[in-house]
Design a protein around this motif. Structure first.
Motif, short mmCIF file in Angstrom:
data_model
loop_
_atom_site.label_atom_id
_atom_site.label_comp_id
_atom_site.label_asym_id
_atom_site.label_seq_id
_atom_site.Cartn_x
_atom_site.Cartn_y
_atom_site.Cartn_z
N PHE A 150 0.86 -1.18 0.00
CA PHE A 150 0.00 0.00 0.00
C PHE A 150 0.90 1.23 0.00
N THR A 151 0.65 2.10 -0.96
CA THR A 151 1.42 3.34 -1.06
C THR A 151 0.68 4.45 -0.33
N ILE A 152 1.35 5.03 0.64
CA ILE A 152 0.73 6.10 1.43
C ILE A 152 0.93 7.44 0.73
N VAL A 153 2.15 7.72 0.29
CA VAL A 153 2.41 8.91 -0.53
C VAL A 153 3.50 8.58 -1.54
N ASP A 154 3.36 9.17 -2.73
CA ASP A 154 4.45 9.22 -3.70
C ASP A 154 4.22 10.46 -4.54
N GLU A 155 4.81 10.52 -5.72
CA GLU A 155 4.68 11.72 -6.53
C GLU A 155 3.24 12.00 -6.93
N ASN A 156 2.43 10.95 -7.06
CA ASN A 156 1.07 11.10 -7.57
C ASN A 156 -0.01 10.85 -6.53
N ILE A 157 0.37 10.21 -5.42
CA ILE A 157 -0.64 9.80 -4.43
C ILE A 157 -0.40 10.50 -3.11
N SER A 158 -1.46 10.99 -2.53
CA SER A 158 -1.41 11.48 -1.15
C SER A 158 -2.68 11.00 -0.47
N THR A 159 -2.53 10.02 0.36
CA THR A 159 -3.67 9.34 0.96
C THR A 159 -4.28 10.17 2.08
N SER A 160 -5.56 10.08 2.25
CA SER A 160 -6.23 10.71 3.40
C SER A 160 -6.61 9.63 4.41
N ILE A 161 -6.87 10.07 5.64
CA ILE A 161 -7.27 9.15 6.71
C ILE A 161 -8.74 9.43 7.03
N LEU A 162 -9.55 8.41 7.02
CA LEU A 162 -10.98 8.55 7.29
C LEU A 162 -11.30 7.92 8.62
N ILE A 163 -11.87 8.70 9.53
CA ILE A 163 -12.35 8.18 10.81
C ILE A 163 -13.78 8.66 11.02
N ASP A 164 -14.49 8.02 11.88
CA ASP A 164 -15.88 8.38 12.18
C ASP A 164 -15.90 9.42 13.30
N LYS A 165 -16.77 10.40 13.16
CA LYS A 165 -16.86 11.44 14.19
C LYS A 165 -17.35 10.88 15.53
N LYS A 166 -17.92 9.66 15.51
CA LYS A 166 -18.36 9.03 16.76
C LYS A 166 -17.21 8.37 17.51
N GLU A 167 -16.05 8.28 16.86
CA GLU A 167 -14.92 7.59 17.48
C GLU A 167 -14.44 8.31 18.75
N ALA A 168 -13.79 7.55 19.61
CA ALA A 168 -13.17 8.12 20.81
C ALA A 168 -12.08 9.10 20.39
N LYS A 169 -11.84 10.08 21.24
CA LYS A 169 -10.86 11.13 20.93
C LYS A 169 -9.48 10.54 20.64
N VAL A 170 -9.11 9.45 21.29
CA VAL A 170 -7.78 8.88 21.11
C VAL A 170 -7.56 8.42 19.67
N VAL A 171 -8.63 8.04 18.97
CA VAL A 171 -8.50 7.63 17.57
C VAL A 171 -8.15 8.84 16.71
N GLN A 172 -8.83 9.96 16.97
CA GLN A 172 -8.49 11.21 16.27
C GLN A 172 -7.04 11.61 16.56
N ILE A 173 -6.63 11.49 17.84
CA ILE A 173 -5.27 11.86 18.23
C ILE A 173 -4.25 10.98 17.51
N ALA A 174 -4.49 9.67 17.49
CA ALA A 174 -3.57 8.76 16.84
C ALA A 174 -3.48 9.05 15.34
N ALA A 175 -4.63 9.34 14.72
CA ALA A 175 -4.63 9.68 13.29
C ALA A 175 -3.83 10.95 13.02
N ASP A 176 -3.99 11.94 13.88
CA ASP A 176 -3.22 13.19 13.73
C ASP A 176 -1.72 12.94 13.91
N ILE A 177 -1.37 12.09 14.87
CA ILE A 177 0.05 11.76 15.08
C ILE A 177 0.62 11.10 13.83
#
Length: 998
Positions: free
Chosen positions: A35-62
């Protein structure tokens, strides 16, 4: 022919394509994808649910930040589906609608871990949802499981958990691509895993207050957020917050508990802080009265109620029981154990009643801990009745040795058991608050033992200020995460090798690992913080070292040289580290090694200064200068750490003198001043005083006997007495006497006022003794029959004057030793490294095994399994116990003291001890017991030396071959070294090097 060749080539190509396709299909079948996270042509986004616990948002931001730090490309964290054809989807079962849809559609199978504690899976899913071609999916069984899964991606792209806390700057990459294996993480080996921030006065609190968080002037929410991020990266989930009076209590900052919950960190408190309280600063005598339960229980209960009400909605572990203020014994009206036990039982009963009333939950559903620490252990051992659902948290003795562990009955308790372990400690017999001087293999041994005895519910590491305990923190938490990776002692070295490769690259990983292992070996022999031979509570002045300077090649100089090698290796390695990792290397390796080395050398050179001053050597002044320079180097490096490293990021974090104890001060030094004319002085190994050159006796001063079977070497110091310059020449009187140098010039003003000359023997040139079948008979090695000794001498000449030093070699020609492999007597003793047995025999239910990386020789031998049944009766020992055998040969006979040095562990519980049994030849086994109790003088000596030495008398009935036998009595005893003393052992800190036939 050409057409045939083309057809063959075409067939090969087709075959290769088929194999390649088969490989791809097989990989897909096994669930391995890229799985390619980033390269010259790809920049992946992270999708989480707004119902998730805050720690999931924090981990995604990290993780998004980690990707940017590597690639300089931003990846967004969204709670709404974007139009990207490729995404990272992260969510918790039941809290993320997209993940739940994948589960219900059969795209992901979570039956293996649904409802489990802190588990996750990472998979690549094709066409996971409309408009998305491919998704890297992270699914967690709970909020922490999801966070750990997201941060596992950070590990996979090469980001260290110490990225911020040790400035391990990631390597830059244009493309970030990972290989994903479709699998589910294991359940953590230990349920609650974390650290205790303790004795924070000397670094963490000052750094937070004066540098990182000046707005609160304390360890507050901002600092704790960084600590909690580190814990998440290390897959930990628990904190015991800082609790000294220099720090405001954790709950005095209302945001602290919310930050902990945001990061999904469980808050507990130490053995001295019941019910999540901090009595050091929260108990106000003026308004609350005396802190004693027998006379002021209502006030104390009200305080407990307030704290439980405040924390009821958050994850916490409530410490039950009670100690006195400032980690002192609990005060009760009646000073007897029965009264104290009854009162403590009442305290626990009342605490559980408070938990029930304030949380509206049954107490057996609320995590609680009971820590039988110091005198509380005595109360527990005296019959204290503890509710079964409370977790027993066993402690070490503050120096790394577990005091007690669960017996078979306690292992059945529903609350289970845990461990509170120290790599930093303030208290008697001496603090170790500066460096991380706890041997990681010792920590592995004690924690694997605790795990084997079912301590699997709570693991807390007292790591002081976090820095410089980074490696041991990670090792501790990695073991707690998955103990199956640490089944053997060698796993620690492998772990450190992987750690070094991750932090500094594979090219230097092996050398860094060897450097750190050698640093740990020296610290095991004696911690840097103990090098002044002083104690605390009360604080004493520096004492006399036990290291000998005139026997066994000079233990002081040997240790100086060992540390000098570490210094040179560290400085050399620093130059090879890439620029983006130099700050990390400084924190994780350079400062700890240089600090330990220079603290040692400061004291070791001061010992040499005092010793040589007594002999009126001008070199004493030079050793004094080296001692001062060592002190100044520590000062310089600490200043750099605080003010220059990473532009002052860590200013105030490092204190080179915690509690300003004598060990950290400049030593008092002797100064030699003389107006006499310079002349040559000599000092020999084996003599406390220098050679008296006024006595005319050509053989009055003789080096210890050289033994052809052990290939001995000894030193002679040549030095200046008086002021000025001397020249010297050494003239051996036999061609078989070899010197490291034969002449030289010494000068008091050059810093070269003395020189150590090493004397060795060219055994091929030494006349052989008589051909004998038997060994010489005698009770004194120096009185060996003349036919076995060859004598000569060395003349040291200076200014026309000669001083003769005798050289005597033992060089018999014994038929019995012609093809002999084993240990031999040398100067009246036989020294053995315990791992070098001649034979070993397994018992009915146990066997001997070697642990590597611990002990004075870096290896010890122990009887396993640890829960084998002890054998205490002689007949059972001889018939059922595993036995070690060591063949040795003596040239003397008579009564001998068999000295055994063991790792100073404690019995895990009643009915098991720390015993083995010993005999020479066919004598009846004699039991040796290494157990100590409480804070006895023997225990203090043991923990200061990391050694327990016991001696038993045996008889060597004749000169010649013998066998020493060591039987298991209790499993788990770790034997380090053995010394069979026939009367020749001189005073030394360590046993002499082993006398194995060369």
């Amino acid at each position: 022919m050409k057409k045939l060749k083309n057809n063959i080539m075409l067939k090969h190509i087709i075959l290769l394509l088929i194999c390649f396709q088969f490989t791809i299909l097989n990989a897909q079948k096994q669930g391995v994808s890229e799985f390619t996270i980033v390269d010259e042509n790809i920049s992946t986004s992270i999708l989480i649910d707004k119902k998730e616990a805050k720690v999931v948002q924090i981990a995604a931001d990290i993780f998004a930040k980690d990707v940017f730090n590597i690639s300089n490309k931003n990846i967004s964290v969204n709670t709404k589906k974007s139009n990207s054809s490729q995404i990272i989807l992260a969510g918790t079962i039941g809290s993320n609608s997209w993940v739940d849809a994948l589960i219900s559609n059969g795209k992901i199978n979570v039956s293996q871990f649904k409802g489990h504690w802190e588990r996750y899976t990472i998979q690549v899913v094709e066409n996971p949802m409309k408009g998305v071609d491919k998704a890297l999916v992270v699914v967690g069984s709970d909020r922490r499981g999801t966070a750990y899964g997201i941060l596992e991606l950070s590990r996979m792209i090469g980001v260290s958990p110490w990225e911020w806390w040790a400035d391990v700057t990631p390597d830059k990459q244009q493309t970030i691509k990972i290989t994903v294996e479709n699998k589910v993480s294991k359940s953590p080996s230990v349920k609650y895993r974390g650290v205790f921030l303790n004795d924070e006065d000397w670094g963490l609190q000052r750094w937070a207050a004066l540098n990182f968080e000046p707005e609160t002037g304390d360890i507050g929410p901002k600092t704790y957020a960084k600590v909690f991020e580190l814990l998440l990266r290390l897959r930990a989930n628990t904190i015991w917050p800082a609790m000294h009076s220099s720090t405001k209590p954790f709950y005095s900052y209302p945001n602290n508990k919310f930050v902990a919950d945001d990061y999904a960190i469980v808050v507990g408190t130490s053995h001295a802080e019941p019910m999540l309280s901090n009595f050091n600063t929260e108990w106000k005598h003026a308004t609350m009265g005396e802190y004693r339960y027998d006379t002021n229980s209502e006030t104390i209960k009200n305080f407990f109620k307030k704290r439980v009400k405040e924390t009821a909605k958050f994850e916490g572990i409530y410490t039950t029981g009670m100690r006195g203020e400032h980690d002192s014994p609990m005060i009760v009206g009646e000073d007897d154990t029965d009264s104290q036990v009854k009162l403590l039982e009442q305290v626990i009963t009342d605490q559980r009643s408070i938990l029930k009333s304030e949380t509206k939950k049954n107490p057996n559903t609320i995590p609680q801990a009971f820590v039988p620490y110091k005198e509380v252990l005595k109360y527990y051992q005296s019959g204290l009745k503890l509710p079964e659902d409370i977790t027993l948290v066993w402690t070490d003795d503050n120096y790394g040795y577990m005091r007690q562990l669960s017996n078979p009955e306690e292992q059945k308790r529903t609350g289970g058991a845990g461990v509170y372990y120290h790599t930093s400690y303030w208290g008697r017999p001496h603090d170790y608050l500066w460096l991380n001087s706890t041997n990681p293999v010792l920590m592995w041994e004690e924690m694997s033992k605790a795990f084997e005895f079912q301590s699997k519910d709570i693991w807390i590491l007292n790591c002081g200020d976090i820095k410089p305990h980074e490696y041991n923190i990670e090792l501790f938490l990695d073991m707690a995460w998955d103990m199956s990776d640490f089944e053997k002692s060698t796993a620690v070295k492998n772990h450190m090798m992987d750690w070094s490769a991750r932090e500094f690259g594979t090219a230097s990983a092996k050398e860094i690992t060897e450097l750190m292992f050698d640093n740990n070996r020296l610290a095991y022999i004696r911690r840097p913080e103990f090098m002044a031979w002083s104690q605390v509570e009360p604080v004493t002045k520096e004492g006399d070292t036990e290291l000998t300077q005139f026997h066994y090649n000079d233990e002081v100089s040997t240790r100086i040289d060992s540390y000098q090698n570490l210094i040179e290796t560290t400085e050399s390695l620093y130059e090879t580290i890439s620029d983006n990792r130099k700050d990390a290397f400084y924190q994780l390796v350079y400062y700890p090694v240089i600090g330990a080395s220079k603290l040692n050398q400061k004291w070791l050179y001061s010992f040499k200064n005092k010793f040589t001053a007594k002999q009126n050597r001008e070199s004493a002044n030079y050793f004094g200068t080296l001692s001062k320079e060592s002190y100044l180097r520590i000062e310089k490096e600490t200043e750099y750490y605080n003010t220059k490293l990473n532009n002052g990021k860590w200013n105030h974090i490092m204190t080179m003198a915690p509690r300003f104890l004598p060990v950290f001060a400049k030593p008092a030094l002797a100064h030699v001043k003389t107006d006499t004319k310079a002349h040559l002085g000599l000092a020999l190994e084996g003599y406390q005083m220098e050679v008296n050159q006024e006595v005319i006796n050509s053989y009055a001063d003789v080096l210890p006997v050289f033994n052809s079977y052990t290939n001995s070497s000894y030193f002679i110091d040549v030095f200046v007495n008086g002021e000025g310059t001397v020249t010297w020449e050494a003239k051996p009187k036999a061609d078989w006497i070899k010197l490291s140098e034969n002449n030289g010039t010494l000068n008091t003003n050059s810093g070269k006022a003395e020189k150590r000359i090493w004397v060795t023997i060219d055994w091929a040139k030494v006349p052989k003794g008589e051909n004998k079948k038997e060994a010489p008979l005698g009770h004194d090695f120096q009185l060996i029959p003349p036919s076995f000794k060859v004598n000569s001498a060395i003349d040291f000449v200076s200014e026309g004057k000669a001083t003769t030093i005798g050289v005597s070699v033992f060089n018999p020609k014994l038929e019995a030793l012609k093809n002999y492999k084993g240990f031999v007597e040398d100067k009246g003793y036989v020294s053995i490294n315990a791992e070098n047995f001649t034979r070993k025999t397994a018992g009915e239910a146990a066997h001997w095994d070697v642990f590597e990386g611990i002990g004075y020789t870096n290896k010890v031998i122990t009887a396993l399994p640890r829960q084998a049944t002890p054998l205490v009766h002689v007949d059972a020992i001889k018939s059922q116990s595993p036995v070690l055998e060591y063949d040795f040969y003596t040239f003397n006979f008579g009564e001998a003291a068999v000295n055994l040095q063991a790792v100073p562990t404690h019995a895990p519980h009643a009915g098991v001890g720390v015993r083995c049994a010993v005999s020479i030849d066919d004598a009846e086994p004699v039991i040796v017991d290494f157990q100590t109790f409480g804070r006895s003088d023997a225990w203090k000596e043991n923990v200061l030396k990391n050694a327990a030495v016991q001696s038993v008398k045996q008889v060597v009935n004749k000169a010649g071959k013998h066998t020493l036998k060591i039987w298991m009595v209790d499993p788990g005893v770790m034997i380090d070294q053995i010394l069979i003393d026939l009367g020749g052992w001189k005073q030394s800190y360590s046993f002499p090097k082993q006398t194995l036939k060369d």
